[in-house]
Design a protein around this motif. Structure first.
Motif, short mmCIF file in Angstrom:
data_model
loop_
_atom_site.label_atom_id
_atom_site.label_comp_id
_atom_site.label_asym_id
_atom_site.label_seq_id
_atom_site.Cartn_x
_atom_site.Cartn_y
_atom_site.Cartn_z
N TYR A 1 0.85 -1.21 0.00
CA TYR A 1 0.00 0.00 0.00
C TYR A 1 0.88 1.26 0.00
O TYR A 1 1.89 1.34 0.70
CB TYR A 1 -0.90 -0.01 1.24
CG TYR A 1 -1.56 1.32 1.51
CD1 TYR A 1 -2.69 1.72 0.80
CD2 TYR A 1 -1.05 2.20 2.47
CE1 TYR A 1 -3.29 2.95 1.03
CE2 TYR A 1 -1.63 3.44 2.71
CZ TYR A 1 -2.76 3.81 1.98
OH TYR A 1 -3.34 5.03 2.20
N SER B 1 -1.79 7.81 -1.33
CA SER B 1 -1.79 8.68 -2.51
C SER B 1 -1.33 10.09 -2.14
O SER B 1 -0.70 10.77 -2.94
CB SER B 1 -3.17 8.70 -3.16
OG SER B 1 -4.15 9.13 -2.25
N TYR C 1 -15.12 7.25 -6.53
CA TYR C 1 -13.94 6.38 -6.46
C TYR C 1 -12.84 7.16 -5.75
O TYR C 1 -12.67 8.36 -5.98
CB TYR C 1 -13.49 6.01 -7.89
CG TYR C 1 -12.13 5.37 -7.90
CD1 TYR C 1 -11.97 4.04 -7.54
CD2 TYR C 1 -10.99 6.11 -8.25
CE1 TYR C 1 -10.71 3.46 -7.51
CE2 TYR C 1 -9.74 5.54 -8.23
CZ TYR C 1 -9.60 4.21 -7.86
OH TYR C 1 -8.36 3.65 -7.84
N THR C 2 -12.12 6.47 -4.89
CA THR C 2 -11.01 7.10 -4.15
C THR C 2 -9.77 6.23 -4.27
O THR C 2 -9.90 5.01 -4.10
CB THR C 2 -11.42 7.21 -2.65
OG1 THR C 2 -12.60 8.03 -2.57
CG2 THR C 2 -10.31 7.82 -1.81
N PRO C 3 -8.62 6.73 -4.56
CA PRO C 3 -8.18 8.12 -4.66
C PRO C 3 -8.11 8.57 -6.13
O PRO C 3 -7.21 8.15 -6.87
CB PRO C 3 -6.76 8.03 -4.10
CG PRO C 3 -6.25 6.68 -4.57
CD PRO C 3 -7.45 5.80 -4.73
N HIS D 1 -7.94 11.59 -0.74
CA HIS D 1 -6.84 10.62 -0.85
C HIS D 1 -7.27 9.30 -0.20
O HIS D 1 -8.23 9.27 0.59
CB HIS D 1 -5.59 11.18 -0.20
CG HIS D 1 -4.91 12.21 -1.06
ND1 HIS D 1 -4.29 11.88 -2.25
CD2 HIS D 1 -4.78 13.56 -0.93
CE1 HIS D 1 -3.81 12.97 -2.81
NE2 HIS D 1 -4.10 14.01 -2.03
N ASN D 2 -6.53 8.25 -0.52
CA ASN D 2 -6.88 6.94 0.05
C ASN D 2 -6.39 6.81 1.49
O ASN D 2 -5.59 7.63 1.97
CB ASN D 2 -6.29 5.81 -0.82
CG ASN D 2 -4.77 5.87 -0.91
OD1 ASN D 2 -4.14 6.74 -0.29
ND2 ASN D 2 -4.18 4.98 -1.68
N THR D 3 -6.92 5.80 2.18
CA THR D 3 -6.34 5.37 3.46
C THR D 3 -6.12 3.86 3.31
O THR D 3 -6.76 3.23 2.45
CB THR D 3 -7.29 5.61 4.66
OG1 THR D 3 -8.43 4.75 4.50
CG2 THR D 3 -7.74 7.06 4.76
N ARG D 4 -5.28 3.32 4.15
CA ARG D 4 -4.99 1.90 4.02
C ARG D 4 -6.27 1.06 4.19
O ARG D 4 -6.55 0.15 3.41
CB ARG D 4 -3.94 1.47 5.06
CG ARG D 4 -3.54 0.01 4.91
CD ARG D 4 -2.67 -0.41 6.08
NE ARG D 4 -1.38 0.22 6.02
CZ ARG D 4 -0.28 -0.37 5.55
NH1 ARG D 4 -0.32 -1.60 5.13
NH2 ARG D 4 0.87 0.28 5.53
N GLN E 1 -9.39 1.92 3.74
CA GLN E 1 -10.32 2.10 2.62
C GLN E 1 -9.82 1.32 1.39
O GLN E 1 -10.59 0.64 0.72
CB GLN E 1 -10.45 3.60 2.30
CG GLN E 1 -11.24 3.95 1.06
CD GLN E 1 -10.34 4.16 -0.16
OE1 GLN E 1 -9.18 4.56 -0.03
NE2 GLN E 1 -10.85 3.87 -1.33
N ALA E 2 -8.53 1.41 1.11
CA ALA E 2 -7.96 0.72 -0.05
C ALA E 2 -8.17 -0.79 0.10
O ALA E 2 -8.58 -1.47 -0.84
CB ALA E 2 -6.48 1.04 -0.19
#
Ligand SMILES: NC(=O)c1ccc[n+]([C@@H]2O[C@H](COP(=O)([O-])OP(=O)(O)OC[C@H]3O[C@@H](n4cnc5c(N)ncnc54)[C@H](O)[C@@H]3O)[C@@H](O)[C@H]2O)c1
Length: 448
Positions: A186, A189, A257-259, A367-370, A372-373
């Motif tokens: 991971y 972003s 959609y993120t990121p 931006h993404n987070t771990r 969420q990803a």
């Protein structure tokens, strides 16, 4: 900040007719969004004129298409291609003997992304050189268009360009970590985006995805004047992305959609349309749903929000149309899996509290987070795994429905747009499928 304006009513049929012209700026790929516009333009009898981004020779020279390449492209498009290379961006530009950005990054290692630097001034100089090249090619395009388009014809100039990831090896492992990475792999972003390589991407996305629309509008001023003076109407459209309203937990809800780091450039595109509109030039950005195309393949998980389109079609397009499509989708699932369980699985991700904490219209793009990803990628993989064959995906069929309905709405709406940016959400697209003409879109492949 653009006001959120979803299109809630289907547009009146436009006056486009035989002899009017759709100019597609950007290339047509088999499953890309532009197919919908081309399809609708053809249906109403318009002439289609295409363009090319050109090709790079092995020594890096940008060239037009060869005779064979052009023939192939014209068959796919069903129209003439103006063979002037319209590639945008500046990664391969070398100015005054200074190595190009791509050359400077040739030996860069992904792990060093935060500390990479460029020769002073070289990014800005390359950007300016790229802009100058594209503008001069657009000016040549305009000359050809004036020859090709009969005076008095109505013209829709459709911008489809997006992209700008510099063509250097160092980016792919980094972007794969951002968009597809979990666990050790991971990558946040935000960390990347604030690094020198992220800032380079920002500049490049702005140039390719957004500023090309400005250059296009500016470099076709004479065509615009000629069209209007001869009694025709000329309008501009562009494809945007700024989240989509889809069915979540039974009601339509905006999500994203993120990121989507390209979102900064997409907002700039909206500003360009607003500025042109304020100067009396009809230019509209249509913010479109997430679908699977060549360009979105990198964004694993982007397709999750496409599944609820099935629910929207059931709600808006009538039982018969929905049942037909669902039967065709059910046939793509493994034994023991159902459309209901597929929709429930997609909904679980889209309605998760984790996402609600992050995704927000007023501060978009996030931006993404771990967490969420990992949740998104696991959900995406589970949904894929419900299919019998990974090459026959429900999302491919839904993507086709989305680009065709989008194209139909865009072509007619662009004639007299309600605002400089509008959102085409699942509700309006599904509603288009309710009548006989729309239902034809569902049956085109005759899958059931
Ligand atoms: N796929 C999605 O989920 C989605 C969602 C909303 C909006 N869009 C937008 O729709 C439009 C079409 O994209 P698509 O997803 O159908 O994919 P696509 O790959 O079919 O189209 C991408 C387009 O960008 C052009 N392009 C790529 N690099 C370029 C460059 N350096 N210079 C000039 N042109 C370049 C290509 O020629 C092509 O016309 C884009 O603006 C995209 O951002 C896509």
């Amino acid at each position: 900040m653009t006001e959120y304006r979803p299109l809630r009513q289907l547009p009146e049929p436009s006056a486009y007719k035989t002899g009017d012209v759709l100019v597609l700026v950007g290339e047509l790929f088999g499953r890309g969004y532009a197919n919908g516009l081309v399809d609708e333009a053809r249906r109403v009898g318009m002439t289609i004129i295409g363009t090319t981004v050109g090709r790079r020779d092995t020594d890096g020279t940008l060239r037009p298409l060869t005779v064979e390449e052009r023939e192939q492209a014209e068959i796919l498009l069903g129209g003439k291609i103006v063979n002037i290379p319209l590639e945008a961006g500046f990664d391969l530009e070398s100015v005054d003997g200074v190595p190009s950005i791509a050359e400077q990054l040739k030996k860069a290692r992904p792990d060093d992304y935060a500390s990479i630097s460029f020769i002073e001034g070289s990014v800005e100089n390359a950007r300016q050189a790229g802009t100058t090249r594209l503008r001069s090619h657009l000016a040549e395009l305009e000359k050809e268009l004036i020859q090709l388009i009969p005076p008095g014809a109505n013209v829709l100039v459709a911008h489809a360009m997006a992209g700008g990831i510099p063509r250097v090896r160092v980016f792919m492992p980094l972007l794969n970590r951002i968009f597809k990475g979990t666990g050790e792999k991971y990558l946040a972003s935000e960390l990347f985006w604030n690094s020198p390589l992220g800032q380079l991407c920002d500049s490049s996305f702005n140039e390719v995805t957004a500023d090309t629309f400005r250059y296009l509008i500016e470099e076709t001023t004479a065509l615009r004047e000629r069209t209007t003076a001869s009694g025709g109407r000329i309008c501009y459209s562009a494809y945007g992305y700024h989240g989509t309203e889809v069915l979540v937990n039974g009601s339509y809800q905006w999500q994203s959609y993120t990121p989507y780091v390209q979102g900064f450039a997409k907002m700039r595109l909206e500003d360009i349309a607003a500025e042109a509109t304020s100067r009396g030039i009809p230019a509209t950005v249509y913010n479109c749903p997430e679908i699977q195309t060549n360009s979105s393949a990198l964004f694993l998980g982007v397709e999750i929000s496409l599944y609820p389109l099935l629910g929207a079609i059931r709600r808006e397009a009538g039982e018969e149309n929905a049942a037909h499509l669902e039967a065709c989708c059910q046939a793509m699932l493994k034994e023991g899996e159902s459309i209901a369980s597929l929709l429930e699985r997609a909904d679980r991700y889209l309605s998760s509290p984790l996402l609600a904490e992050i995704v927000d219209f007023s501060t978009w793009p996030q931006h993404n987070t771990r967490e969420q990803a990992e949740l998104m990628l696991a959900s995406s993989a589970e949904l894929m795994d419900m299919h019998q064959d990974q090459k026959q995906l429900i999302c491919a069929e839904l993507s086709r429905i989305v680009f065709l309905t989008t194209g139909r709405i865009m072509l007619h709406s662009a004639w007299n747009p309600p605002a400089s940016t509008v959102w085409l959400n699942h509700d309006i697209l599904a509603r288009l499928l309710a009548d006989e003409l729309g239902a034809g879109i569902l049956c085109q492949k005759g899958t059931v």
